[in-house]
Write a protein that holds these residues in place. Structure first.
Motif: not given
Length: 322
Positions: A99, A102, A106, A239
């Motif tokens: 993450r 990411y 997230w 997100d």
């Protein structure tokens, strides 16, 4: 984090198809545990796609054992839950690193209610009840977001003990720590939940009414009405996973309201639908007939204090009806 569904997963291989139950009389009993495993894994991971992969891997490990070894296991359901939970613990340990790369914020994957799930997964045909996530207070978005702040061991100990009522002795077998240490992990997790400063629960009918008013004010582009429905310190989080555009973190009722109106001005042909999201009143946003976003809310009395907009298309697959 890319989380393909189990139908197309390249992480754990093709979907596992166990042998015919005419050759394995215990198959029905084993497969009846699937719903429990999905529920445990989803709460531990916050990802339905990952939960499906975990359950698939758990069954693969069960059937990889010799028949004699399986017959020796007094509680197959307990064995399956322990194995699934251990796989989740390993995944949680690596999730933080994944993450970090990411793109953007997230968020957990949203799930529809059972009827919407059936429509999404089977084109309107009856869905397998074993594939359903039980929607209760332990699966609402606010709760899952707090779980994300916990260490992997805290999350596993808390979810298994406080949500699914496993004893600390059973949890210790999964986490690899003493029952006393698992008790401390769960206690630490509870402190994190208290620190989240959750307001007193708002009645369900009132939550639904607030969401309906929010939808109507948004459609009308009424900034004043939106501000009146938002807590002064309201926070909006989106997100997109780097796959679609997502408005950065937005704080403050007026700022949030203006951002919402800006979105609908830029894309005027949005369709906003009231839907159940993780067991709570929420919204589904469609654009040109496709689901573009699923929105979950957290309430403080008759106002919205937080909302989460999941736009990453990989997290919206359960909501796709095509």
């Amino acid at each position: 984090m890319s989380t393909p569904s189990s139908e197309s997963s390249d992480t754990l291989g093709a979907p596992y198809e166990p042998r015919d139950d005419r050759l394995d009389p215990g198959l029905s009993a084993i497969m009846s545990e699937r719903r429990q495993l999905i529920n445990v894994a989803y709460r531990l991971l916050g990802s339905l796609a990952d939960a499906e992969d975990v359950v698939q891997e758990t069954y693969a490990r069960w059937y990889a054992m010799p028949r004699e070894r399986r017959d020796e296991i007094a509680s197959p359901g307990g064995w399956l839950t322990r194995v699934a939970s251990r796989i989740c613990l390993d995944l949680l340990g690596s999730a933080r690193a994944r993450r970090e790369s990411y793109v953007g914020q997230w968020l957990p994957e949203p799930v529809p209610d059972h009827r919407e799930w059936a429509d999404a997964r089977s084109g309107g045909r009856a869905a397998d009840p074993a594939d359903r996530v039980t929607l209760d207070e332990s699966v609402n978005m606010a709760f899952l977001v707090v779980l994300e702040s916990m260490t992997p061991a805290e999350r596993v100990a808390f979810v298994l003990h406080d949500v699914f009522r496993y004893s600390f002795a059973e949890v210790s077998e999964i986490v690899g720590r003493t029952p006393a240490a698992c008790r401390q992990l769960a206690s630490s997790a509870r402190r994190r939940i208290r620190a989240a400063d959750a307001p007193a629960p708002t009645p369900a009918a009132q939550r639904a009414a607030v969401v309906r008013s929010f939808k109507e004010a948004w459609e009308a582009k009424d900034i004043g009405a939106l501000v009146g429905l938002l807590d002064p310190d309201a926070v909006g989080v989106a997100d997109g996973g780097g796959l679609v555009s997502a408005v950065p973190l937005t704080v403050g009722s007026e700022h949030v309201a203006r951002q919402l109106v800006m979105i609908i001005n830029r894309v005027p042909d949005l369709t906003i639908l009231e839907r159940t999201v993780n067991g709570e009143p929420g919204l589904v946003i469609e654009h040109e007939g496709a689901v573009a976003s699923v929105v979950a809310f957290d309430f403080a009395g008759d106002r919205i204090r937080r909302f989460w907009s999941v736009r990453n298309p990989e997290k919206l697959r359960p909501w796709t009806t095509g």
